[in-house]
Design a protein around this motif. Structure first.
Motif, PDB file in Angstrom:
ATOM      1  N   GLY A 151      58.193 -56.088  10.453  1.00  0.00           N
ATOM      2  CA  GLY A 151      58.866 -57.364  10.573  1.00  0.00           C
ATOM      3  C   GLY A 151      60.071 -57.447   9.669  1.00  0.00           C
ATOM      4  N   THR A 152      60.793 -58.552   9.758  1.00  0.00           N
ATOM      5  CA  THR A 152      62.013 -58.728   8.983  1.00  0.00           C
ATOM      6  C   THR A 152      61.754 -58.681   7.484  1.00  0.00           C
ATOM      7  N   THR A 153      60.665 -59.316   7.036  1.00  0.00           N
ATOM      8  CA  THR A 153      60.345 -59.323   5.608  1.00  0.00           C
ATOM      9  C   THR A 153      60.099 -57.908   5.098  1.00  0.00           C
ATOM     10  N   THR A 154      59.365 -57.111   5.875  1.00  0.00           N
ATOM     11  CA  THR A 154      59.088 -55.725   5.487  1.00  0.00           C
ATOM     12  C   THR A 154      60.378 -54.921   5.383  1.00  0.00           C
TER      13      THR A 154
ATOM     14  N   TYR B 134      64.396 -52.279   2.133  1.00  0.00           N
ATOM     15  CA  TYR B 134      65.804 -52.047   1.805  1.00  0.00           C
ATOM     16  C   TYR B 134      66.097 -52.417   0.355  1.00  0.00           C
ATOM     17  N   ALA B 135      65.534 -53.539  -0.103  1.00  0.00           N
ATOM     18  CA  ALA B 135      65.783 -53.991  -1.478  1.00  0.00           C
ATOM     19  C   ALA B 135      65.266 -52.980  -2.497  1.00  0.00           C
TER      20      ALA B 135
ATOM     21  N   PHE C 122      65.851 -48.284   6.463  1.00  0.00           N
ATOM     22  CA  PHE C 122      65.716 -49.703   6.148  1.00  0.00           C
ATOM     23  C   PHE C 122      67.050 -50.426   6.263  1.00  0.00           C
ATOM     24  N   GLY C 123      68.147 -49.733   5.944  1.00  0.00           N
ATOM     25  CA  GLY C 123      69.459 -50.351   6.049  1.00  0.00           C
ATOM     26  C   GLY C 123      69.830 -50.701   7.484  1.00  0.00           C
TER      27      GLY C 123
END
Length: 320
Positions: free
Chosen positions: A15-18, A23-24, A249-250
């Motif tokens: 999902g978006t949060t993952t 990425y962070a 992730f990017g």
């Protein structure tokens, strides 16, 4: 017997949060890892080439074992994506050389300027709406902190800041242009990772020769001046591994959020980068410089809050 659950490489399992969290974390650690790798292996063009080789080869091998799926290489698609790969290569090459001549905080400060530039470029080239007034205020707080850092930077050198300028310009173009390619080219996430790194690898030999590193390396090896120590090998391997992870992730995060929000996400997670960099060694900014840097990152947090507040449905749909 229980049914065997098979992994489907064509299905998105995240999902978006993952994606943003992944990425962070990768972005936070990669700057310090790259600085450490450059300190032990002082060949930035070759280091970036090894990163691209690891990423493109890694995607190809994992696909052969059916652990992921990427779009096959096709010349017409590669031709369309090639300009984006050039911009991406220039941004990474400039950042690696910036880390060669300056500390991690200098790289972060100039990276922090990109949300303001991306917001303007998004409006000019992709016809995206300008951020709200509170959002723009937060972007100018980022700018103010960056200016304060530059003024108080005792390690200022012309070479370092020339690379910093090139990096901030190329990363701005890369954020907007690659976002456009991601939304319009139709490749899946691993397809973008494969194309981007393979094309960048094809570009790498030109810059390796142009930068003079080719001659430096061969002269060092033939003269016996350079010994590739274990710590350098580990640093290069970590840099290559995290290069692959941040590629995935990017690109995946680019699909999930706007170009400016993606850029600021990369700025906000630099809090962790600063903390790690200060704790592990003495290659960091002065206390005043760190205060200015934290001021810059605080502007990033304010921006994040301003763009995550509830919006009218029509406004949300307009941004998708």
């Amino acid at each position: 017997m229980p049914e065997i659950i098979r992994f489907n490489p064509n299905k998105q399992h995240y999902g978006t949060t993952t994606l943003i969290t992944g990425y962070a974390l990768c972005s936070s650690l990669l700057a310090v890892i790259n600085k450490f790798a450059i300190a032990k292996f002082n060949y930035p063009a070759l280091l970036t080439a090894l990163q691209y080789l690891t990423s493109s080869l890694g995607v190809w091998v994992l696909a052969k074992f059916n652990l992921l799926h990427h779009d096959p290489f096709k010349f017409p698609i590669a031709k369309k994506f090639f300009p984006a790969a050039i911009v991406f290569y220039l941004a990474i090459f400039a950042n690696t050389n910036l880390l060669r001549h300056a500390n991690v905080e200098t790289s972060i400060v100039f990276r922090s300027l990109t949300p303001l530039l991306v917001a303007v470029a998004d409006k000019a080239f992709r016809k995206q709406p300008y951020p709200a007034k509170l959002t723009f205020m937060s972007l100018f707080i980022i700018l103010g902190g960056a200016v304060g850092y530059v003024v108080t930077d005792k390690g200022f050198t012309l070479v370092a800041y020339l690379w910093a300028f090139v990096y901030s310009m190329t990363i701005t173009v890369e954020m907007v242009y690659v976002k456009h390619m991601v939304m319009n080219l139709g490749l899946n996430t691993w397809g973008f990772v494969f194309y981007n790194n393979l094309l960048s690898l094809m570009i790498a030999p030109f810059f390796w020769v142009l930068s003079g590193e080719c001659g430096e390396l061969f002269a060092s090896v033939s003269g016996g001046r350079d010994r590739f120590e274990l710590v350098a090998f580990v640093a290069v391997c970590l840099s290559c591994l995290f290069g692959l992870l941040i590629s995935f992730f990017g690109f995946a995060a680019r699909k999930a959020i706007s170009a400016t929000a993606f850029t600021v996400t990369g700025v906000v997670n630099k809090f962790l980068t600063v903390l790690i960099n200060v704790l592990i060694w003495d290659k960091h900014a002065t206390p005043i410089g760190l205060v200015c840097l934290l001021f810059t990152l605080a502007g990033g947090v304010l921006y994040q809050q301003s763009v995550t507040s509830p919006k009218p449905v029509a406004s949300v749909l307009a941004r998708r």
